[in-house]
Motif scaffolding. Structure first.
Motif, mmCIF file in Angstrom:
data_model
loop_
_atom_site.group_PDB
_atom_site.id
_atom_site.type_symbol
_atom_site.label_atom_id
_atom_site.label_comp_id
_atom_site.label_asym_id
_atom_site.label_seq_id
_atom_site.Cartn_x
_atom_site.Cartn_y
_atom_site.Cartn_z
ATOM 1 N N PHE A 375 35.734 53.002 -0.762
ATOM 2 C CA PHE A 375 36.037 54.237 -0.047
ATOM 3 C C PHE A 375 36.687 55.257 -0.963
ATOM 4 O O PHE A 375 37.188 54.923 -2.042
ATOM 5 C CB PHE A 375 36.937 53.965 1.164
ATOM 6 N N LEU A 376 36.655 56.508 -0.530
ATOM 7 C CA LEU A 376 37.387 57.583 -1.177
ATOM 8 C C LEU A 376 38.720 57.732 -0.466
ATOM 9 O O LEU A 376 38.778 57.726 0.769
ATOM 10 C CB LEU A 376 36.612 58.899 -1.109
ATOM 11 N N THR A 377 39.779 57.855 -1.252
ATOM 12 C CA THR A 377 41.121 57.959 -0.693
ATOM 13 C C THR A 377 41.604 59.403 -0.780
ATOM 14 O O THR A 377 41.627 59.981 -1.868
ATOM 15 C CB THR A 377 42.102 57.054 -1.463
ATOM 16 N N PRO A 378 41.986 59.997 0.346
ATOM 17 C CA PRO A 378 42.520 61.353 0.273
ATOM 18 C C PRO A 378 43.944 61.351 -0.268
ATOM 19 O O PRO A 378 44.706 60.406 -0.047
ATOM 20 C CB PRO A 378 42.491 61.822 1.735
ATOM 21 N N THR A 379 44.282 62.400 -0.993
ATOM 22 C CA THR A 379 45.681 62.588 -1.373
ATOM 23 C C THR A 379 46.511 62.618 -0.094
ATOM 24 O O THR A 379 46.216 63.409 0.809
ATOM 25 C CB THR A 379 45.869 63.907 -2.137
ATOM 26 N N PRO A 380 47.506 61.739 0.050
ATOM 27 C CA PRO A 380 48.275 61.711 1.306
ATOM 28 C C PRO A 380 49.133 62.966 1.434
ATOM 29 O O PRO A 380 49.896 63.299 0.524
ATOM 30 C CB PRO A 380 49.135 60.453 1.163
ATOM 31 N N THR A 381 48.989 63.655 2.526
ATOM 32 C CA THR A 381 49.758 64.868 2.769
ATOM 33 C C THR A 381 50.487 64.744 4.096
ATOM 34 O O THR A 381 50.029 64.040 5.007
ATOM 35 C CB THR A 381 48.859 66.112 2.813
ATOM 36 N N LEU A 382 51.609 65.423 4.198
ATOM 37 C CA LEU A 382 52.346 65.424 5.463
ATOM 38 C C LEU A 382 51.479 65.974 6.581
ATOM 39 O O LEU A 382 51.507 65.468 7.714
ATOM 40 C CB LEU A 382 53.619 66.254 5.317
ATOM 41 N N SER A 383 50.683 67.002 6.277
ATOM 42 C CA SER A 383 49.855 67.610 7.323
ATOM 43 C C SER A 383 48.812 66.629 7.852
ATOM 44 O O SER A 383 48.547 66.583 9.057
ATOM 45 C CB SER A 383 49.182 68.883 6.803
ATOM 46 N N LEU A 384 48.222 65.814 6.979
ATOM 47 C CA LEU A 384 47.232 64.829 7.422
ATOM 48 C C LEU A 384 47.880 63.731 8.255
ATOM 49 O O LEU A 384 47.369 63.356 9.327
ATOM 50 C CB LEU A 384 46.518 64.224 6.213
ATOM 51 N N LEU A 385 49.020 63.195 7.790
ATOM 52 C CA LEU A 385 49.690 62.130 8.534
ATOM 53 C C LEU A 385 50.200 62.638 9.877
ATOM 54 O O LEU A 385 50.111 61.935 10.893
ATOM 55 C CB LEU A 385 50.844 61.557 7.704
ATOM 56 N N GLN A 386 50.730 63.847 9.895
ATOM 57 C CA GLN A 386 51.229 64.406 11.148
ATOM 58 C C GLN A 386 50.090 64.707 12.113
ATOM 59 O O GLN A 386 50.238 64.529 13.325
ATOM 60 C CB GLN A 386 52.042 65.670 10.859
ATOM 61 N N PHE A 387 48.958 65.135 11.594
ATOM 62 C CA PHE A 387 47.782 65.387 12.426
ATOM 63 C C PHE A 387 47.391 64.120 13.193
ATOM 64 O O PHE A 387 47.217 64.136 14.416
ATOM 65 C CB PHE A 387 46.628 65.859 11.535
ATOM 66 N N GLN A 388 47.258 63.012 12.456
ATOM 67 C CA GLN A 388 46.856 61.754 13.101
ATOM 68 C C GLN A 388 47.928 61.254 14.047
ATOM 69 O O GLN A 388 47.632 60.758 15.148
ATOM 70 C CB GLN A 388 46.549 60.708 12.025
ATOM 71 N N SER A 389 49.192 61.380 13.661
ATOM 72 C CA SER A 389 50.295 60.921 14.498
ATOM 73 C C SER A 389 50.365 61.720 15.803
ATOM 74 O O SER A 389 50.585 61.161 16.886
ATOM 75 C CB SER A 389 51.607 61.036 13.727
ATOM 76 N N GLN A 390 50.169 63.033 15.712
ATOM 77 C CA GLN A 390 50.217 63.882 16.908
ATOM 78 C C GLN A 390 49.059 63.587 17.855
ATOM 79 O O GLN A 390 49.217 63.632 19.080
ATOM 80 C CB GLN A 390 50.218 65.349 16.488
ATOM 81 N N LEU A 391 47.885 63.283 17.291
ATOM 82 C CA LEU A 391 46.757 62.890 18.139
ATOM 83 C C LEU A 391 47.075 61.606 18.893
ATOM 84 O O LEU A 391 46.839 61.512 20.112
ATOM 85 C CB LEU A 391 45.507 62.690 17.285
#
Length: 475
Positions: A375-391
């Motif tokens: 797989f390709l791993t995205p650079t972990p960003t606060l915006s990405l983690l918060q997006f998934q957490s909020q969903l």
């Protein structure tokens, strides 16, 4: 709508500069399958030189509890015994995650900053869940920690503390650009890179532990200038285990003494009593049937992933993702059973409040030998983690159960490029993928629910807009 303009060529076809708009762009690109040469993004390209070792300089490093540290040392030692890579051992480095690095700075300016910062911290949970590498211009192999909000915030807060004292933070260590990793091999000979990967895939991942202290080193050679244990309280461990025909008894050690004695013994504990649960990496194994909420990309980024799929398919290494008529994505949530009707309004409302989400796929990843996924791993960003957490929070409010794999600080974001790769061809697949020019940057543009298998899209929504035209009902 979100406009793109580009010109480029691929596989002897030339693509003109054409402005497309919204979902039309995605559908036409899916049909054409073209790969744009360049794309005008509003964010800067991540410089993956942060993973290349500087010849000299200073680094602030995050160190682990002795059990986790020795799991990394185990990998170093196996590679050294096979004479694949000995550099990390020879330079007398210590397993770590680099939080900040600079070719020049004044250590005296940093000591009080780091000491004050460390005194306010508690042991930080870590879980190394996958093996990673970059493209062919960088022969580094590393363990990738599961990206957590606590880890990203820790590094961001340290950099904020330094900035307040006038210390410049380079682009590689700014928020949403930093790549957390723990090197296990550097300058691996190209001819032995795949062998090194196969050796590392024998590790039983994930390996869990804590970050316990932080220090400043000067290099090369590596020389620790100072280090500080987190907080003022000691942290006790008890364990028993065996490795290389030695048995280690259950011994309570305390604080930094634990680290130093383990470093001398070089033992690898069999088990360790941690206060957090072990991450279940089955989240990356495909369920035979179920439902998934997927995050989709802008057409340029989507087609960069399709390029990887197509190359592996032409070599008959892996065709599963194409055959199942999937679409490049990051899985945000998955369940073997749920009611799609309950989710539609939740996802629609959530998507309407979102803006395009910047993504940068910066490394290639895989798991241990029980899972033949690349797989390709995205650079972990606060915006990405918060997006998934909020969903997930939005779903929980409606009574939908979120499994352990998708809870905050457990979710592993990834974009599959190959599944069920034959073990005999796994290293070949990796070498093919290392020809990708990473990082590849783009945006997440929409979100949808699919049922599988076969893959069938039930609904999807563009960020900030309403429901999409359902032109591909078979997805």
């Amino acid at each position: 709508d979100f406009d793109f303009n580009f010109v480029g060529s691929f596989d002897n076809f030339t693509y003109c500069s054409i402005p497309f708009v919204g979902s039309l762009l995605r559908s036409q690109f899916w049909i054409l399958g073209c790969v744009p040469f360049s794309l005008t993004h509003s964010f800067s390209t991540l410089n993956c030189n942060s993973i290349k070792a500087m010849s000299s300089g200073y680094a602030i490093e995050l160190y682990f509890d002795p059990a986790l540290e020795n799991q990394v040392l185990k990998a170093w030692n196996v590679l050294a015994r096979r004479q694949i890579s000995t550099q990390l051992i020879e330079m007398e480095s210590r397993p770590h995650i680099t939080l900040f690095s600079s070719p020049s700075l004044e250590p005296s300016r940093l000591e009080n900053i780091v000491k004050s910062f460390a005194s306010k911290q508690e042991p930080l949970p870590l879980s190394f869940s996958s093996i990673g590498c970059l493209s062919n211009d960088n022969n580094v192999l590393f363990l990738t920690p599961t990206p957590t909000l606590s880890l990203l915030q820790f590094q961001s807060q340290l950099c904020d503390a330094m900035k307040k004292e006038g210390i410049d933070i380079g682009d590689d260590y700014r928020q949403d650009s930093w790549i957390p990793y723990c090197a296990v091999a550097q300058d691996v000979p190209r001819a032995r890179f795949c062998e090194a990967l196969c050796v590392l895939r024998d590790l039983k991942l994930p390996v869990n532990g804590y970050a316990m202290d932080i220090g400043l080193v000067e290099f090369s050679p590596v020389r620790e200038l100072f280090s500080f244990v987190f907080g003022n309280s000691d942290f006790d461990f008890n364990f028993v285990g065996s490795f290389d025909n030695f048995t280690y008894c259950s011994i309570p050690f305390v604080g930094s003494l634990l680290r130093s004695q383990f470093w001398i013994l070089g033992c690898v504990p069999f088990s360790l009593t941690h206060s957090f649960s072990t991450l279940n990496c089955n989240s990356i194994k495909a369920m035979s049937s179920g439902y998934a909420i997927e995050l989709y990309f802008d057409p340029a980024l989507e087609n960069q992933v399709l390029k990887a799929w197509n190359v592996l398919a032409r070599r008959q290494i892996s065709t599963q993702l194409i055959e199942m008529e999937s679409r490049p994505h990051i899985t945000l949530f998955s369940s073997p059973s749920l009611e799609p009707s309950r989710l539609e309004n939740i996802v629609k409302s959530f998507a309407s409040k979102q803006e395009p989400l910047p993504l940068s796929f910066s490394s290639i990843g895989c798991l241990s030998n029980d899972n033949n996924v690349l797989f390709l791993t995205p650079t972990p960003t606060l915006s990405l983690l918060q997006f998934q957490s909020q969903l997930c929070d939005a779903m929980k409010k409606e009574g939908i159960d979120i499994g352990d794999d998708y809870r905050q600080d457990s979710w592993i974001p990834y974009c599959a490029v190959a599944q069920d790769v034959p073990r005999a061809r796994f290293c070949e697949a990796l070498c093919v993928l290392r020809d990708l020019k990473l990082p590849v940057n783009g945006y997440a543009m929409d979100i949808g629910l699919v049922e599988f298998s076969p893959v069938r899209e039930l609904f999807s929504f563009v960020f900030g807009m309403g429901k999409k035209e359902m032109g591909r009902q078979d997805l």
